[in-house]
Design an enzyme around this catalytic site. Structure first.
Site, short mmCIF file in Angstrom:
data_model
loop_
_atom_site.label_atom_id
_atom_site.label_comp_id
_atom_site.label_asym_id
_atom_site.label_seq_id
_atom_site.Cartn_x
_atom_site.Cartn_y
_atom_site.Cartn_z
N ASP A 52 0.85 -1.18 0.00
CA ASP A 52 0.00 0.00 0.00
C ASP A 52 0.89 1.24 0.00
O ASP A 52 1.97 1.22 0.57
CB ASP A 52 -0.89 -0.01 1.24
CG ASP A 52 -1.92 1.10 1.23
OD1 ASP A 52 -2.39 1.47 0.14
OD2 ASP A 52 -2.24 1.61 2.31
N GLY A 53 0.42 2.27 -0.65
CA GLY A 53 1.14 3.54 -0.62
C GLY A 53 2.02 3.81 -1.83
O GLY A 53 2.68 4.84 -1.88
N ASN A 54 2.03 2.91 -2.80
CA ASN A 54 2.90 3.11 -3.97
C ASN A 54 2.48 4.33 -4.79
O ASN A 54 3.33 5.07 -5.28
CB ASN A 54 2.91 1.86 -4.85
CG ASN A 54 3.53 0.67 -4.13
OD1 ASN A 54 4.45 0.82 -3.35
ND2 ASN A 54 3.00 -0.51 -4.40
N TRP A 57 3.52 7.42 -2.88
CA TRP A 57 4.96 7.58 -3.01
C TRP A 57 5.30 8.25 -4.35
O TRP A 57 6.09 9.19 -4.40
CB TRP A 57 5.63 6.21 -2.89
CG TRP A 57 7.12 6.23 -2.96
CD1 TRP A 57 8.00 6.36 -1.93
CD2 TRP A 57 7.92 6.11 -4.15
NE1 TRP A 57 9.29 6.32 -2.40
CE2 TRP A 57 9.27 6.17 -3.76
CE3 TRP A 57 7.62 5.96 -5.51
CZ2 TRP A 57 10.32 6.09 -4.67
CZ3 TRP A 57 8.66 5.87 -6.41
CH2 TRP A 57 9.99 5.95 -5.99
N HIS A 69 4.22 1.86 -8.35
CA HIS A 69 3.97 0.41 -8.24
C HIS A 69 5.24 -0.37 -8.59
O HIS A 69 5.57 -1.37 -7.94
CB HIS A 69 2.81 0.00 -9.14
CG HIS A 69 1.50 0.61 -8.75
ND1 HIS A 69 0.94 0.44 -7.50
CD2 HIS A 69 0.65 1.39 -9.44
CE1 HIS A 69 -0.21 1.08 -7.45
NE2 HIS A 69 -0.41 1.67 -8.61
N GLU A 99 -10.73 -3.18 -3.95
CA GLU A 99 -10.79 -1.75 -4.26
C GLU A 99 -9.95 -1.38 -5.48
O GLU A 99 -10.22 -0.40 -6.16
CB GLU A 99 -10.35 -0.92 -3.05
CG GLU A 99 -11.34 -0.90 -1.91
CD GLU A 99 -11.29 -2.14 -1.02
OE1 GLU A 99 -10.31 -2.93 -1.12
OE2 GLU A 99 -12.24 -2.34 -0.25
N ASN A 100 -8.92 -2.16 -5.76
CA ASN A 100 -8.06 -1.87 -6.91
C ASN A 100 -8.82 -1.96 -8.23
O ASN A 100 -8.43 -1.31 -9.21
CB ASN A 100 -6.85 -2.79 -6.94
CG ASN A 100 -5.86 -2.51 -5.83
OD1 ASN A 100 -5.32 -3.43 -5.24
ND2 ASN A 100 -5.63 -1.25 -5.52
N ARG A 103 -9.93 1.35 -9.96
CA ARG A 103 -8.96 2.25 -10.58
C ARG A 103 -9.12 2.23 -12.10
O ARG A 103 -9.83 1.41 -12.65
CB ARG A 103 -7.55 1.86 -10.16
CG ARG A 103 -7.38 2.02 -8.65
CD ARG A 103 -6.01 1.70 -8.20
NE ARG A 103 -5.92 1.89 -6.75
CZ ARG A 103 -4.83 1.72 -6.06
NH1 ARG A 103 -3.72 1.35 -6.68
NH2 ARG A 103 -4.83 1.91 -4.77
#
Length: 151
Positions: A52-54, A57, A69, A99-100, A103
Site C-alpha cells: 500500500d502507498g505506492n 509515493w 507500483h 478496491e483496486n 482504478r
C-alpha cells in the site's frame, strides 16, 4: 501490445478507496535488533506485507503512479532476498484488493503487467532459492494473459 478491455468482477467497488494520508506510517512497538544477532527462535515464522502507498509515493515525487507500483515491486525483491537469507519460512504479500478494480483501466492493466513481468523475470531465481510461490484469491477474475503467466 494492447490489452483487451478489462472484465471487472460484478462485486468490484464503484470507486477507488483513497483514505486521507497524513504522512509516513510506522509500526509501533516493533522490537529492533542488529541483523544477524537474533537466534533462529527470535525470527518470525511468517511475515505479511500489505503493498500500500505506492501511488502516494509516486505522487509525492511527481512521478507517474505506475512508477510507484514498479518501485514497490523492487522493494519486495530486496525484502524477499533478505527473508530467504534469514530463513523466514513464509512471506505473504497482499498485492491487489477488491478496491483496486475501481482504478482506471490503464492502472489496473499496469498492475497486472507488473505482476506478469515479475513472474517472467523472477521465477527461475526463486526456484533456485527453493522459494515456493502460492497465489491466493479469485484468480479466475484475472485477465487471461495474467492467468497464463501464473500457470
Amino acid at each position: 501490445m494492447p490489452r483487451a478491455p478489462l472484465a471487472r468482477p460484478t462485486d468490484a467497488p464503484p470507486a477507488a478507496h483513497e483514505p486521507p494520508y497524513d504522512g509516513v506510517r510506522v509500526a509501533a512497538d516493533v522490537p529492533t535488533s542488529v541483523a544477524g544477532t537474533e537466534s533462529p527462535d527470535d525470527l518470525p515464522r511468517h511475515i505479511a506485507i500489505i503493498m500500500d502507498g505506492n501511488r502516494r509515493w509516486a505522487r509525492a515525487r511527481d512521478l507517474p503512479e505506475l512508477e510507484g507500483h514498479a518501485a514497490g515491486v523492487e522493494a519486495i525483491r530486496g525484502l524477499l532476498k533478505h527473508a530467504v537469507r534469514r530463513g523466514i519460512p513464509t512471506l505473504t504479500l497482499y498485492a491487489f484488493s477488491r478496491e483496486n478494480w475501481a482504478r482506471s483501466d490503464e492502472e489496473v492493466n499496469g498492475l497486472f503487467g507488473l505482476l506478469e513481468a515479475a513472474i517472467r523475470s523472477e521465477t527461475d531465481e526463486l526456484r533456485a532459492q527453493g522459494v515456493r510461490v502460492q497465489l491466493l484469491g479469485r484468480l479466475e477474475e484475472l485477465p487471461a494473459e495474467t492467468r497464463r503467466s501464473i500457470d
